[in-house]
Each structure stands twice: as structure tokens, then as C-alpha cells.
Design an enzyme around this catalytic site. Structure first.
Site, PDB file in Angstrom:
ATOM      1  CE1 TYR A  71      -3.309  -2.973   0.905  1.00 46.05           C
ATOM      2  CE2 TYR A  71      -1.503  -3.629   2.349  1.00 46.05           C
ATOM      3  CZ  TYR A  71      -2.687  -3.927   1.693  1.00 46.05           C
ATOM      4  OH  TYR A  71      -3.234  -5.185   1.830  1.00 46.05           O
TER       5      TYR A  71
ATOM      6  CD  GLU B 135      -7.986 -12.590   2.160  1.00 45.13           C
ATOM      7  OE1 GLU B 135      -8.610 -11.579   1.789  1.00 45.13           O
ATOM      8  OE2 GLU B 135      -7.997 -13.008   3.337  1.00 45.13           O
TER       9      GLU B 135
HETATM   10  N1  GLY Z   1     -11.574  -9.637   4.781  1.00 48.15           N
HETATM   11  C1  GLY Z   1     -10.904  -9.505   5.984  1.00 48.15           C
HETATM   12  C2  GLY Z   1      -9.565 -10.033   5.900  1.00 48.15           C
HETATM   13  O1  GLY Z   1      -9.073 -10.264   4.824  1.00 48.15           O
HETATM   14  O2  GLY Z   1      -8.945 -10.284   6.885  1.00 48.15           O
HETATM   15 MN    MN Z   2     -10.087 -10.605   3.017  1.00 47.04          MN
HETATM   16 MN    MN Z   3      -8.486 -12.300   5.207  1.00 50.70          MN
END
Ligand code: GLY
Ligand code: MN
Ligand code: MN
Length: 420
Positions: A371, A390
Site C-alpha cells: 500500500y 488473498e
Molecule cells: N476480509 C478480511 C480479511 O481479509 O482479513
Molecule cells: Mn479478506
Molecule cells: Mn483475510
């Protein structure tokens, strides 16, 4: 039950929260309660009483009530609780308070979720004092109240086959939703319009609701880690970071993808993206049984820090930049968390002050990011680039399995998808 000894466990579901007037928030069961019972209705509690001749698993729930069911929907009733949920016995929830003392008497300890629902704590304490008042008749009250949470949370940390089935459903729905979001994004749309496409796909796939508020963050908003307003217009040349996951039958998915609003990464965006993607690959590779959980975070930090040096955003020796935590200016969160019924799922990360070893059946997220703030000492061409990638990773005996690999993440694959 064998861990309970001569004890009794008592666990309520979550309260049904009022929203305003006579409107309630949608009901979501307490995760621990649902884990043990799969009972989805509000106003319910369970008792586990090992060795009790009339039945060891007792459910308290709402009675059937044809008039109320016309207004508020069907109820299992006590018949449904035994017929459909495996309870040995079921009683109306209104009888819980009066019944608790007789269930608890002559037990050594009561297991419950101490402190989670203060009203329920009071009910148990009230029950205990009622038993004590009858001590002269020869009964004794439990001497200990033991927190059930820790015991249950260690169980919840290792997912059973049926749980993994639900997690795969949640993961599949969520991957499709991220693909839909990529396909429907273009400059000029508002973040909430992309959110609508994403959550449409959640519901279409049978998800009851998002597992947590969706983050749909264009441009500089991606640098706000928990941005959920989703109210800004998407600019040509900006990136869009989406962190969103469906909940399916009380199990969560948690995927983040970051992609260019106009379908083509700029040179700077792609350079940062490749660093984050490489960090994620290194972190996922470190998710294997018998390795301490901290190692996958360390693997991500290593690659991110080296990448920041290569990009010219940090100067110095990566080992020293890690030691001094200089990388935290651009990477301020951890690389992941347990995932299960709760998005930040239960289970200890350390045992006796040591990072715990990964075991087959654990599920965790791997979510490195970078970021870059719009700060005066950083060349403008990097400003406001916020990227996180993720996935949800299951630890297996052989290593790991990526439950969310169907959501594209190679930069070329994303560009290809968006050009179609
Ligand atoms: N969406 C929350 C996290 O990624 O921890
Ligand atoms: Mn997340
Ligand atoms: Mn998460």
C-alpha cells in the site's frame, strides 16, 4: 464429551438483535452453537450431559405456534429438534430457566461460553444459587464454571470433511463472484455498482450473505485497509481492490483480487503487482504441515521487502529493512488468519508462547499486500497503488490445497478476462 468428565455443557445461540422498532437484523446463529447442533433458529440453547439416562444431548427451542409461524416463518418445534437435529430430548426454550438447576445439580463443573452473552451467564449463576439454596436436601452445586470456548475452538480449527465441503462451496461461489466483478468493471462506474455484481453472484450461488462487509476500493481507497463505504467513482487508470467473501451455511470464504479498472495494468501497477504475487506464492509454498505458522508470514515479508528495494521504494539491505521493520510503511498487516465459520476464525496461533505448527485440516488465508501512500518523499508515479492478493489455503497431509484458485490472479489472465 470425554473431555468433560463429570460436567455438563450449556451453550445458547446468539441473541436476535433488534434493528429498530419491530424490525430485527437477519439472524445468524452463534458459530459454536451451530458447530455443535446445526440448529439454525433463534431462541435456542443446547445442553450436553454425558451419562444422563434420559438423554445426553438436549435442545431447548421455540415451540411450534401456527399463528406466529404465519407471521415469522416455520419453526422446528421440539418435535423437529429431536427428529431432524439428533437431539435426544427437546424442551421449549421458555422452560430453560426452570430446568437448568435440575440439569446442573450434583455435577462437578459447568462448561459454558463465559462472558459471551452476559444475560445467559446470569441465568447460569441464578441456577447455581437455586441449587445451593436446596443444599440441605442433599444436592450439591457445581464448584467450577469452565470456559467451553477454548475446547471448542481447538476442535473448530481442524476442519472435518463435511465442513470442507461447505468451505469449498463458499470458495467456489466467491471465485465466480470475483470473476463477475472483473468482467463488469469499467471506468465511470461506482464502487457500489461493482459490489452489486459481486454480491448478486453470491446470492445466485446460494450464499445467504457476505461473510463480512465487502471491500470494493478504487484508487487511493485501496490503501484504507477496511474501506467499506464503496461509494466512489472508478477512475480510468486506477486499480480496484476487492476483498469479499461469501458465507455458505455458516462457512466463510475470503478472497482479495486487485485489477485495473480499465482492464490494462500500467507499468508501475504491474511492477508492484508482480512483487505481491511473488510474495503470495512464496507464502503459499510455506504452508505445509509441521512448519510453524509464522514462517509463511516471514516468507511474504522477505519477498515484499526485496521487491520494495528493487522498485526503489526502500533503500538498503533487505535483512536490515526487515529487522528495523521499515517495510511496515508499505505492509502493515499480517499475512493471514485462520478461516472457517468466522472469517477471522477461532483457534490459538501460539501454544506455550511458541508459534504453533500447521496441521492437516487447518484452513488459513494468505494475503500479502503493498500500500503506497501519496507521500512527498515517494515519486508520484507510485502514489496510491494499493494491492492485496488473498487466497484460502487448506493444509493437507501432502502440503496444501488452494481452495480459491479459480479466481484468476496472474496479471495476464486478468487482462485477458477483462478484454473479453
Ligand atoms: N476480509 C478480511 C480479511 O481479509 O482479513
Ligand atoms: Mn479478506
Ligand atoms: Mn483475510
Amino acid at each position: 464429551m470425554c473431555q468433560m468428565g463429570d460436567g455438563i455443557a450449556v451453550l445458547p445461540t446468539a441473541p436476535h438483535q433488534p434493528r429498530n422498532g419491530d424490525v430485527l437484523f437477519p439472524f445468524r446463529a452463534d458459530s459454536d452453537f451451530f458447530y455443535l447442533t446445526q440448529f439454525p433458529e433463534p431462541e435456542a440453547a443446547m445442553v450436553l450431559a454425558p451419562g444422563r439416562p434420559e438423554g445426553e444431548f438436549i435442545l431447548f427451542c421455540r415451540e411450534k405456534d401456527p399463528k406466529k409461524e404465519i407471521w415469522d416463518g416455520r419453526r422446528e418445534g421440539v418435535q423437529g429438534a429431536t427428529a431432524n437435529f439428533g437431539a435426544d430430548q427437546a424442551f421449549p426454550i421458555d422452560e430453560l430457566e426452570a430446568t437448568l438447576p435440575s440439569l446442573m445439580e450434583n455435577k462437578d463443573r459447568v462448561f459454558t461460553v463465559v462472558g459471551r452473552y452476559p444475560e445467559f451467564d446470569s441465568e447460569i449463576i441464578h441456577g447455581l444459587s437455586q441449587i445451593r439454596n436446596r443444599q440441605r436436601s442433599g444436592v450439591h452445586a457445581p464448584g467450577e464454571i469452565v470456559d467451553l470456548s477454548h475446547l471448542l475452538h481447538e476442535m473448530r480449527l481442524i476442519k472435518r470433511k463435511e465442513e470442507l465441503h461447505l468451505m469449498r462451496r463458499a470458495a467456489g461461489i466467491t471465485a465466480r463472484a470475483h470473476i463477475r466483478a472483473m468482467q463488469s468493471t469499467s471506468p465511470g462506474l461506482y464502487e457500489y455498482q461493482v459490489q452489486a455484481e459481486l454480491e448478486y453472484e453470491f446470492r445466485l450461488g446460494g450464499s445467504q450473505w457476505p461473510a463480512y462487509p465487502s471491500i470494493v476500493a478504487g484508487g487511493a481507497n485501496a490503501c484504507i485497509l477496511h474501506y467499506t463505504e464503496n461509494s466512489c467513482r472508478l477512475g480510468d487508470g486506477d486499480l480496484l481492490l476487492i476483498d469479499a467473501g461469501a458465507e455458505f451455511d455458516c462457512y466463510a470464504a475470503d478472497i482479495t483480487r486487485t485489477f485495473p479498472v480499465n482492464g490494462r495494468f500500467s507499468g508501475e501497477q504491474r511492477a508492484v503487482y508482480e512483487v505481491v504475487l511473488a510474495a503470495q506464492a512464496a507464502a503459499i509454498a510455506a504452508v505445509v504441515p509441521e512448519r510453524p505458522i509464522i514462517e509463511y508470514h516471514d516468507a511474504a515479508v522477505q519477498v515484499l521487502t526485496e521487491g520494495l528495494v528493487d522498485l526503489g521504494l526502500l533503500t538498503g539491505d533487505p535483512a536490515e529493512l526487515i529487522e528495523s521493520q521499515a517495510y511496515k510503511r508499505f505492509y502493515m498487516h499480517r499475512t493471514g488468519h485462520w478461516l472457517g465459520m468466522d472469517v477471522h476464525d477461532v483457534g490459538d496461533y501460539k501454544i506455550d508462547d511458541q508459534w504453533r505448527l500447521l496441521e492437516p485440516g487447518m484452513v488459513l488465508t494468505v494475503e500479502p499486500g503493498l500500500y503506497i501512500p501519496a507521500a512527498g518523499d515517494i515519486p508520484q508515479r507510485w502514489h496510491n497503488i494499493g494491492i492485496r492478493i488473498e487466497d484460502d489455503i487448506l493444509v493437507t497431509r501432502a502440503g496444501h490445497e488452494n481452495l480459491t484458485e479459480k479466481a484468476p490472479k496472474a496479471a495476464d489472465d486478468i487482462e485477458h478476462l477483462m478484454s473479453g
